[in-house]
Scaffold this active site. Structure first.
Site, PDB file in Angstrom:
ATOM      1  N   GLY A  10       9.286  -4.240  -8.344  1.00  0.00           N
ATOM      2  CA  GLY A  10      10.139  -3.133  -8.726  1.00  0.00           C
ATOM      3  C   GLY A  10      11.604  -3.414  -8.463  1.00  0.00           C
ATOM      4  O   GLY A  10      11.973  -4.001  -7.440  1.00  0.00           O
TER       5      GLY A  10
ATOM      6  N   LEU B  33      11.472   6.370  -5.981  1.00  0.00           N
ATOM      7  CA  LEU B  33      10.172   6.468  -5.334  1.00  0.00           C
ATOM      8  C   LEU B  33      10.002   5.329  -4.333  1.00  0.00           C
ATOM      9  O   LEU B  33      10.324   4.177  -4.604  1.00  0.00           O
ATOM     10  CB  LEU B  33       9.055   6.430  -6.374  1.00  0.00           C
ATOM     11  CG  LEU B  33       9.036   7.588  -7.374  1.00  0.00           C
ATOM     12  CD1 LEU B  33       7.807   7.491  -8.273  1.00  0.00           C
ATOM     13  CD2 LEU B  33       9.065   8.941  -6.664  1.00  0.00           C
ATOM     14  N   SER B  34       9.497   5.678  -3.166  1.00  0.00           N
ATOM     15  CA  SER B  34       9.296   4.717  -2.088  1.00  0.00           C
ATOM     16  C   SER B  34       8.185   5.233  -1.189  1.00  0.00           C
ATOM     17  O   SER B  34       8.061   6.446  -0.974  1.00  0.00           O
ATOM     18  CB  SER B  34      10.586   4.559  -1.267  1.00  0.00           C
ATOM     19  OG  SER B  34      10.343   3.839  -0.064  1.00  0.00           O
TER      20      SER B  34
ATOM     21  N   GLN C 247      15.474  -8.245  -3.151  1.00  0.00           N
ATOM     22  CA  GLN C 247      14.209  -8.935  -2.911  1.00  0.00           C
ATOM     23  C   GLN C 247      13.790  -9.757  -4.121  1.00  0.00           C
ATOM     24  O   GLN C 247      13.278 -10.880  -3.975  1.00  0.00           O
ATOM     25  CB  GLN C 247      13.119  -7.919  -2.573  1.00  0.00           C
ATOM     26  CG  GLN C 247      11.743  -8.533  -2.383  1.00  0.00           C
ATOM     27  CD  GLN C 247      10.724  -7.509  -1.961  1.00  0.00           C
ATOM     28  OE1 GLN C 247      10.616  -7.159  -0.792  1.00  0.00           O
ATOM     29  NE2 GLN C 247       9.967  -6.983  -2.912  1.00  0.00           N
TER      30      GLN C 247
ATOM     31  N   HIS D  58       2.459   4.750  -4.934  1.00  0.00           N
ATOM     32  CA  HIS D  58       3.031   5.903  -5.621  1.00  0.00           C
ATOM     33  C   HIS D  58       3.223   5.538  -7.089  1.00  0.00           C
ATOM     34  O   HIS D  58       2.836   4.439  -7.532  1.00  0.00           O
ATOM     35  CB  HIS D  58       4.346   6.329  -4.971  1.00  0.00           C
ATOM     36  CG  HIS D  58       5.324   5.217  -4.772  1.00  0.00           C
ATOM     37  ND1 HIS D  58       5.931   4.558  -5.822  1.00  0.00           N
ATOM     38  CD2 HIS D  58       5.786   4.612  -3.637  1.00  0.00           C
ATOM     39  CE1 HIS D  58       6.738   3.625  -5.352  1.00  0.00           C
ATOM     40  NE2 HIS D  58       6.672   3.628  -4.034  1.00  0.00           N
TER      41      HIS D  58
ATOM     42  N   HIS E 209       4.659   2.061  -7.972  1.00  0.00           N
ATOM     43  CA  HIS E 209       3.685   0.962  -7.947  1.00  0.00           C
ATOM     44  C   HIS E 209       2.797   0.994  -9.190  1.00  0.00           C
ATOM     45  O   HIS E 209       2.510  -0.050  -9.796  1.00  0.00           O
ATOM     46  CB  HIS E 209       2.777   1.074  -6.710  1.00  0.00           C
ATOM     47  CG  HIS E 209       3.467   0.901  -5.404  1.00  0.00           C
ATOM     48  ND1 HIS E 209       3.631   1.923  -4.507  1.00  0.00           N
ATOM     49  CD2 HIS E 209       4.042  -0.190  -4.825  1.00  0.00           C
ATOM     50  CE1 HIS E 209       4.258   1.486  -3.428  1.00  0.00           C
ATOM     51  NE2 HIS E 209       4.525   0.202  -3.604  1.00  0.00           N
TER      52      HIS E 209
ATOM     53  N   GLY F 289       0.803  -1.209   0.000  1.00  0.00           N
ATOM     54  CA  GLY F 289       0.000   0.000   0.000  1.00  0.00           C
ATOM     55  C   GLY F 289       0.835   1.258   0.000  1.00  0.00           C
ATOM     56  O   GLY F 289       2.015   1.240  -0.327  1.00  0.00           O
TER      57      GLY F 289
ATOM     58  N   ARG G  20       8.197   5.031   1.866  1.00  0.00           N
ATOM     59  CA  ARG G  20       8.850   5.631   3.038  1.00  0.00           C
ATOM     60  C   ARG G  20       9.266   7.090   2.799  1.00  0.00           C
ATOM     61  O   ARG G  20       9.551   7.803   3.766  1.00  0.00           O
ATOM     62  CB  ARG G  20      10.078   4.803   3.436  1.00  0.00           C
ATOM     63  CG  ARG G  20       9.722   3.494   4.121  1.00  0.00           C
ATOM     64  CD  ARG G  20      10.979   2.771   4.598  1.00  0.00           C
ATOM     65  NE  ARG G  20      10.658   1.642   5.449  1.00  0.00           N
ATOM     66  CZ  ARG G  20      10.388   0.424   5.028  1.00  0.00           C
ATOM     67  NH1 ARG G  20      10.412   0.192   3.727  1.00  0.00           N
ATOM     68  NH2 ARG G  20      10.105  -0.550   5.871  1.00  0.00           N
TER      69      ARG G  20
ATOM     70  N   LYS H  86      13.874  -1.437  -7.571  1.00  0.00           N
ATOM     71  CA  LYS H  86      14.463  -0.747  -6.425  1.00  0.00           C
ATOM     72  C   LYS H  86      14.821  -1.776  -5.348  1.00  0.00           C
ATOM     73  O   LYS H  86      15.846  -1.671  -4.699  1.00  0.00           O
ATOM     74  CB  LYS H  86      13.497   0.294  -5.850  1.00  0.00           C
ATOM     75  CG  LYS H  86      14.065   1.037  -4.626  1.00  0.00           C
ATOM     76  CD  LYS H  86      13.130   2.133  -4.152  1.00  0.00           C
ATOM     77  CE  LYS H  86      11.896   1.565  -3.513  1.00  0.00           C
ATOM     78  NZ  LYS H  86      12.194   0.891  -2.206  1.00  0.00           N
TER      79      LYS H  86
END
Length: 284
Positions: free
Chosen positions: A150, A187-188, A156, A34, A37, A31, A190, A152
């Site tokens: 993504g 973009l994150s 992962q 941005h 996503h 969620g 956080r 970024k």
């Protein structure tokens, strides 16, 4: 766009899609959506008959309770964004729905290999087991043809691929390019936690990485590591947690550029109390 809250509803919806021969793309998110996503969602919509987006802040991948507590959440805004993108359904369950107290615990002891032990794996014990746990659960429920992540979160993606291989899951993992703000900041979700002053200096992470690519043509791996770390640590409110230059396939640190044809620099920086990650490709 359907908003699905329970596992039973999701299973019924997926069964209906399968019965009608519709290919399904999955975009797992926590969620606070941005443009990064949304770029994943747009690609998924273009490549599949139906797209399911999950909105779930997964507690098992947080090893810092404060990080879990402060993670940004804005469900209503997320629903509005996704409805505009042609998403078939959003799966937004409660923690109890995903991890029921009266049911069998989802698997949490995946064989992830070395890609889960370095960098983030070393700094955040248990994090990648938690990531594998929720992604595996979503794969079991949605049975997607493709799943979108993504770049970024470079490490992962490697971990999820390792999990998919060890669990023999029939899904195509689609990595998607990093989306950046106009000033270069990756973009994150956080980023919303940054103060105005922190947001002003945060783009220096990408600038330092981008400048180091040119330097890498005539400087050693260790010289590049030191240059980037020293440059960022000299900025108020910034502290590099780690910066590793690695083989982009194995994620093992390299000492010489010639060691691998695919070299990536992976960095984590504390900007105040906000932990930001980024990466850049040196050789491909």
């Amino acid at each position: 766009m359907k908003i699905i809250r329970t596992v039973s509803e999701l299973l019924d919806h997926v069964a209906h899609l399968e019965q009608n021969g519709r290919s399904v793309g999955l975009v797992p998110t926590m969620g606070a959506l941005h443009a990064g996503h949304i770029s994943l969602v747009k690609r998924a919509v273009s490549e599949n008959d139906a797209v399911i987006v999950s909105l779930f802040v997964n507690p098992t991948q947080f090893n810092n309770p404060d990080d879990l507590r402060t993670y940004p959440r804005d469900e209503e805004a997320d629903f509005r964004l996704l409805a505009e993108e042609g998403v078939d359904a959003v799966f937004a369950p409660s923690v109890a729905e995903i991890y029921p107290a009266d049911g069998p615990a989802p698997k949490s002891d995946f064989k992830l290999g070395r890609v889960a032990e370095v960098m983030e794996g070393a700094k955040r014990p248990g994090h990648f087991q938690g990531v594998a746990q929720i992604v595996n659960r979503l794969f079991q429920l949605v049975r997607p043809k493709r799943a979108y992540f993504g770049e970024k979160d470079f490490q992962q993606i490697a971990v999820i691929r390792s999990m998919v291989e060890s669990e023999h899951i029939d899904v195509e993992i689609i990595p998607c390019p990093i989306k950046r703000a106009a000033d270069g900041l990756a973009l994150s979700s956080r980023n919303a936690l940054l103060t105005e002053a922190q947001r002003a200096v945060a783009p220096e992470i990408h600038r330092a990485l981008a400048d180091s690519v040119e330097l890498s043509k005539d400087h050693s791996v260790e010289e590049i590591r030191k240059t980037v770390i020293d440059r960022l640590n000299a900025i108020d409110e910034m502290e590099v947690e780690y910066f590793e230059i690695v083989d982009g396939r194995t994620l093992e640190a390299i000492d010489r550029w010639e060691e691998s044809p695919f070299v990536v620099g992976c960095i984590t920086v504390w900007c105040g109390k906000v932990r930001l990650i980024d990466n850049i490709c040196y050789r491909s």
